[in-house]
Design a protein around this motif. Structure first.
Motif, PDB file in Angstrom:
ATOM      1  N   GLN A   1       0.824  -1.206   0.000  1.00  0.00           N
ATOM      2  CA  GLN A   1       0.000   0.000   0.000  1.00  0.00           C
ATOM      3  C   GLN A   1       0.863   1.262   0.000  1.00  0.00           C
ATOM      4  OE1 GLN A   1      -3.235   0.245  -0.336  1.00  0.00           O
ATOM      5  NE2 GLN A   1      -3.848  -1.889  -0.076  1.00  0.00           N
ATOM      6  N   LEU A   2       1.909   1.266   0.822  1.00  0.00           N
ATOM      7  CA  LEU A   2       2.789   2.432   0.885  1.00  0.00           C
ATOM      8  C   LEU A   2       3.448   2.699  -0.465  1.00  0.00           C
ATOM      9  CD1 LEU A   2       4.507   1.806   4.354  1.00  0.00           C
ATOM     10  CD2 LEU A   2       3.072   3.772   3.777  1.00  0.00           C
ATOM     11  N   LEU A   3       3.904   1.635  -1.106  1.00  0.00           N
ATOM     12  CA  LEU A   3       4.603   1.811  -2.385  1.00  0.00           C
ATOM     13  C   LEU A   3       3.642   2.122  -3.525  1.00  0.00           C
ATOM     14  CD1 LEU A   3       7.268  -0.991  -1.962  1.00  0.00           C
ATOM     15  CD2 LEU A   3       7.692   1.466  -2.048  1.00  0.00           C
ATOM     16  N   SER A   4       2.394   1.711  -3.400  1.00  0.00           N
ATOM     17  CA  SER A   4       1.417   2.102  -4.428  1.00  0.00           C
ATOM     18  C   SER A   4       1.091   3.590  -4.310  1.00  0.00           C
ATOM     19  CB  SER A   4       0.142   1.264  -4.300  1.00  0.00           C
ATOM     20  OG  SER A   4      -0.555   1.589  -3.105  1.00  0.00           O
ATOM     21  N   MET A   5       1.140   4.117  -3.078  1.00  0.00           N
ATOM     22  CA  MET A   5       0.916   5.543  -2.856  1.00  0.00           C
ATOM     23  C   MET A   5       2.107   6.371  -3.315  1.00  0.00           C
ATOM     24  SD  MET A   5      -0.737   5.175   0.974  1.00  0.00           S
ATOM     25  CE  MET A   5      -0.547   6.898   1.374  1.00  0.00           C
ATOM     26  N   ASN A   6       3.314   5.833  -3.125  1.00  0.00           N
ATOM     27  CA  ASN A   6       4.545   6.540  -3.499  1.00  0.00           C
ATOM     28  C   ASN A   6       5.612   5.522  -3.863  1.00  0.00           C
ATOM     29  OD1 ASN A   6       6.859   8.043  -3.782  1.00  0.00           O
ATOM     30  ND2 ASN A   6       6.659   9.123  -1.841  1.00  0.00           N
ATOM     31  N   PRO A   7       5.798   5.216  -5.169  1.00  0.00           N
ATOM     32  CA  PRO A   7       6.752   4.196  -5.596  1.00  0.00           C
ATOM     33  C   PRO A   7       8.207   4.505  -5.232  1.00  0.00           C
ATOM     34  CG  PRO A   7       5.228   4.752  -7.373  1.00  0.00           C
ATOM     35  CD  PRO A   7       5.038   5.773  -6.302  1.00  0.00           C
ATOM     36  N   GLY A   8       8.488   5.734  -4.828  1.00  0.00           N
ATOM     37  CA  GLY A   8       9.863   6.097  -4.500  1.00  0.00           C
ATOM     38  C   GLY A   8      10.211   5.943  -3.026  1.00  0.00           C
ATOM     39  N   LEU A   9       9.269   5.457  -2.216  1.00  0.00           N
ATOM     40  CA  LEU A   9       9.519   5.318  -0.783  1.00  0.00           C
ATOM     41  C   LEU A   9      10.646   4.323  -0.490  1.00  0.00           C
ATOM     42  CD1 LEU A   9       6.024   5.170   0.979  1.00  0.00           C
ATOM     43  CD2 LEU A   9       7.662   7.032   1.018  1.00  0.00           C
ATOM     44  N   ARG A  10      11.340   4.578   0.635  1.00  0.00           N
ATOM     45  CA  ARG A  10      12.338   3.632   1.130  1.00  0.00           C
ATOM     46  C   ARG A  10      11.851   3.086   2.468  1.00  0.00           C
ATOM     47  NH1 ARG A  10      16.423   7.557  -0.330  1.00  0.00           N
ATOM     48  NH2 ARG A  10      16.827   7.920   1.887  1.00  0.00           N
ATOM     49  N   ILE A  11      11.679   1.784   2.529  1.00  0.00           N
ATOM     50  CA  ILE A  11      11.132   1.127   3.714  1.00  0.00           C
ATOM     51  C   ILE A  11      12.201   0.222   4.318  1.00  0.00           C
ATOM     52  CG2 ILE A  11       9.318  -0.382   4.612  1.00  0.00           C
ATOM     53  CD1 ILE A  11       7.624   0.438   2.154  1.00  0.00           C
ATOM     54  N   LEU A  12      12.450   0.388   5.601  1.00  0.00           N
ATOM     55  CA  LEU A  12      13.409  -0.438   6.331  1.00  0.00           C
ATOM     56  C   LEU A  12      12.631  -1.468   7.150  1.00  0.00           C
ATOM     57  CD1 LEU A  12      16.296  -1.034   7.357  1.00  0.00           C
ATOM     58  CD2 LEU A  12      15.958   0.748   9.098  1.00  0.00           C
ATOM     59  N   VAL A  13      12.890  -2.746   6.882  1.00  0.00           N
ATOM     60  CA  VAL A  13      12.214  -3.840   7.585  1.00  0.00           C
ATOM     61  C   VAL A  13      13.222  -4.526   8.494  1.00  0.00           C
ATOM     62  CG1 VAL A  13      10.992  -6.023   7.343  1.00  0.00           C
ATOM     63  CG2 VAL A  13      10.558  -4.176   5.716  1.00  0.00           C
ATOM     64  N   CYS A  14      12.957  -4.516   9.794  1.00  0.00           N
ATOM     65  CA  CYS A  14      13.914  -5.042  10.772  1.00  0.00           C
ATOM     66  C   CYS A  14      13.253  -6.014  11.740  1.00  0.00           C
ATOM     67  CB  CYS A  14      14.522  -3.903  11.600  1.00  0.00           C
ATOM     68  SG  CYS A  14      15.606  -2.803  10.705  1.00  0.00           S
ATOM     69  N   SER A  15      14.098  -6.823  12.363  1.00  0.00           N
ATOM     70  CA  SER A  15      13.716  -7.613  13.512  1.00  0.00           C
ATOM     71  C   SER A  15      14.978  -7.907  14.292  1.00  0.00           C
ATOM     72  CB  SER A  15      13.013  -8.907  13.100  1.00  0.00           C
ATOM     73  OG  SER A  15      12.449  -9.544  14.240  1.00  0.00           O
ATOM     74  N   GLU A  16      14.849  -8.536  15.460  1.00  0.00           N
ATOM     75  CA  GLU A  16      16.046  -8.736  16.275  1.00  0.00           C
ATOM     76  C   GLU A  16      16.840  -9.968  15.869  1.00  0.00           C
ATOM     77  OE1 GLU A  16      16.214 -11.070  19.258  1.00  0.00           O
ATOM     78  OE2 GLU A  16      14.425 -12.052  18.518  1.00  0.00           O
ATOM     79  N   THR A  17      16.258 -10.854  15.041  1.00  0.00           N
ATOM     80  CA  THR A  17      16.990 -12.039  14.580  1.00  0.00           C
ATOM     81  C   THR A  17      17.016 -12.100  13.061  1.00  0.00           C
ATOM     82  OG1 THR A  17      15.043 -13.479  14.525  1.00  0.00           O
ATOM     83  CG2 THR A  17      16.237 -13.321  16.625  1.00  0.00           C
ATOM     84  N   HIS A  18      18.040 -12.787  12.546  1.00  0.00           N
ATOM     85  CA  HIS A  18      18.143 -12.984  11.102  1.00  0.00           C
ATOM     86  C   HIS A  18      16.985 -13.820  10.567  1.00  0.00           C
ATOM     87  CE1 HIS A  18      22.021 -11.131  10.489  1.00  0.00           C
ATOM     88  NE2 HIS A  18      22.510 -11.785  11.514  1.00  0.00           N
ATOM     89  N   VAL A  19      16.589 -14.847  11.322  1.00  0.00           N
ATOM     90  CA  VAL A  19      15.510 -15.729  10.877  1.00  0.00           C
ATOM     91  C   VAL A  19      14.224 -14.946  10.658  1.00  0.00           C
ATOM     92  CG1 VAL A  19      14.044 -17.681  11.535  1.00  0.00           C
ATOM     93  CG2 VAL A  19      16.500 -17.776  11.961  1.00  0.00           C
ATOM     94  N   ALA A  20      13.902 -14.060  11.586  1.00  0.00           N
ATOM     95  CA  ALA A  20      12.681 -13.257  11.461  1.00  0.00           C
ATOM     96  C   ALA A  20      12.742 -12.341  10.244  1.00  0.00           C
ATOM     97  CB  ALA A  20      12.458 -12.438  12.729  1.00  0.00           C
ATOM     98  N   VAL A  21      13.903 -11.735   9.996  1.00  0.00           N
ATOM     99  CA  VAL A  21      14.056 -10.865   8.817  1.00  0.00           C
ATOM    100  C   VAL A  21      13.913 -11.685   7.542  1.00  0.00           C
ATOM    101  CG1 VAL A  21      15.586  -9.294   7.581  1.00  0.00           C
ATOM    102  CG2 VAL A  21      15.536  -9.249  10.072  1.00  0.00           C
TER     103      VAL A  21
END
Length: 498
Positions: free
Chosen positions: A115-135
């Motif tokens: 949804q965010l990228l459909s509103m603005n295709p130029g957005l930069r989104i950082l996706v994090c978690s505390e473990t590698h497996v979760a990411v």
């Protein structure tokens, strides 16, 4: 939060991290702690890219959050999921989303990104978690849904073939393949190839620069919270538009702050009713040595979920059968968690009791400095139960055997039949995972209920199961503890004959 309490809490974290650095020879651990100290100093000095986000994190306002209009969704979502996504799309600096077990947090994250990228295709989104497996799990799901979106997975030293095509190395190799076909001047190509491979393979400083450049050119970047502090994101042009932090209640405060201070807005997803961060024995010793240090008792993120007026709850679980889902809802969520799967499973909750051959743990272990808590009686019962389950179930049925104590899981691995569909782990190690059938070993027949009376640990233990739970434990010992007695009262009781 009280301002002085916040300052004291940050000071305790800095003291702890400095002490950890002084006592460890592990280079990776030292680097991690140094990054976290740097993050704390940036927060203390206000050197953050969006001060309003930090203010909201420290002292959340009571103003009602703004929902953005959204009529068309990519997935079939329930009302609580839709509400969380609309809030994520609104003009809110900070959003807290509580996701009990099986409520579809990953799908909410994927839909939010779309949804965010459909509103603005130029957005930069950082996706994090505390473990590698979760990411890895998050990015694999997002990549499956978000076709044509530039995604980069920046790792530390671990490798995972599931998301390998998203790594900087694979992106660079794909570029070099394109360049070799399209650059006609082979000398120029050779210079480019040599420089790039030198940067990726042999020069850590250049590798960081390449990874940072790829991160800034991608729509979605996935990395652990700690890794986010490895790059010097300072200029506002380098700010991420949105940071999404999953499993936030399992992360420590410095881990949460690392992506928070380099983003315009943040969406924090977690569940304060499940397990908090785990401190190893060395870390516990440091905490105990620091005067008035409460890092292992006070979790700031839990207080934020408890005190904030704007927590969006995902209220429908799709993992568990009705019997399991209902006991989880009643015991841990005040009956507010609905059963979206809506399926009854016969004998879904079974307590297998027995008469112990001796008291567990044995006296010599109980008196030792670092006791090993195990129970040979329960291991034998579980080994026999596993054989019956494997014989009677189809090959696609997954089985997990979990226990509160590491020594018990080690013994279980030795005595239980080997099978690719059987996983054996501690409760803490199995958080975030699921299985068709779960066998839980109470282990103790005497002594402390500390691990067993922990609501959060029991919640995790029971909510891993989709269809059936078998709890193996001495009923006479267990029913003296309130939460275990409540579970016993909901179970089908079976007497084991060893």
């Amino acid at each position: 939060m009280n301002k002085q309490l916040w300052i004291d809490h940050l000071t305790s974290w800095k003291t702890f991290l400095n002490e950890r650095i002084s006592l460890t020879d592990d280079v990776g651990e030292r680097i991690k702690c140094e990054r976290q100290i740097k993050t704390i100093e940036r927060v203390r000095c206000g050197a953050v890219l969006n001060p309003n986000l930090l203010f909201e994190f420290i002292s959340p306002s009571s103003n009602e959050l703004e929902e953005a209009p959204c009529e068309k969704f990519n997935f079939n979502l329930n009302d609580s999921q839709k509400k969380a996504i609309k809030l994520a799309l609104g003009k809110n600096d900070l959003l807290l989303v509580q996701g009990p077990p099986g409520t579809g947090k990953t799908q909410v994250i994927a839909e939010t990104c779309l949804q965010l990228l459909s509103m603005n295709p130029g957005l930069r989104i950082l996706v994090c978690s505390e473990t590698h497996v979760a990411v890895n799990n998050l990015l694999s799901r997002i990549a499956h849904y978000c076709k044509g979106i530039r995604i980069v997975r920046i790792r530390d030293k671990e490798n995972d073939d599931i998301v390998d095509e998203l790594s900087p190395e694979m992106i660079i190799n794909s570029y070099l393949e394109w360049a070799s076909k399209n650059i006609q001047n082979k000398d120029a190509y050779n210079i480019i190839e040599e420089e790039i491979k030198e940067s990726i393979l042999n020069n850590q400083k250049k590798k960081n620069q390449v990874e940072k450049a790829l991160a800034l050119s991608a729509n979605i970047v996935g990395m652990t919270c700690n890794r986010a502090a490895a790059y010097d994101f300072r200029d506002r042009t380098e700010m991420f538009d949105v940071a999404i932090i999953d499993e936030v209640c399992k992360a420590t405060l410095p881990e949460i702050l690392s992506p928070l201070i380099i983003s315009k807005k943040a969406i924090l997803l977690g569940d304060p009713k499940q397990l908090p961060p785990v401190f190893c024995s060395e870390e516990q010793e440091i905490i105990n040595s620091i005067q008035n240090c409460n890092l292992n008792r006070f979790m700031y993120i839990d207080s934020l979920f408890a005190e904030s007026k704007n927590v969006s709850l995902l209220d429908t679980q799709y993992r568990m059968s009705n019997q399991i889902g209902s006991i989880i809802s009643d015991l841990f969520y005040n009956g507010s968690l609905k059963n979206g799967r809506n399926e009854d499973v016969e004998d879904g909750l079974t307590w297998i009791t027995y008469s112990p051959s001796k008291d567990w743990p044995i006296s010599i272990e109980e008196l030792s400095e670092k006791p090993k808590i195990y129970n040979e009686d329960e291991c034998k019962i579980i080994a026999d139960l596993l054989k019956r389950i494997i014989h009677m179930s189809n090959q696609n049925t997954s089985v997990a055997v979990i226990a509160p104590y590491r020594a018990q899981t080690s013994l279980l691995r030795r005595v239980c039949v080997g099978s690719a569909r059987v996983k054996i782990d501690t409760v803490d190690g199995f958080q975030g995972k699921e299985s068709d059938i779960v066998i839980f070993s109470v282990t103790r027949t005497k002594g402390s209920y500390r691990f067993l009376a922990d609501d959060r640990r029991i919640n995790v233990a029971l909510s891993r199961a989709k269809n059936k739970i078998y709890i193996v434990g001495n009923k006479e010992y267990a029913e003296k503890e309130t939460i275990l007695k409540k579970i016993i009262d909901r179970c089908n009781i079976v007497e084991s004959i060893k």
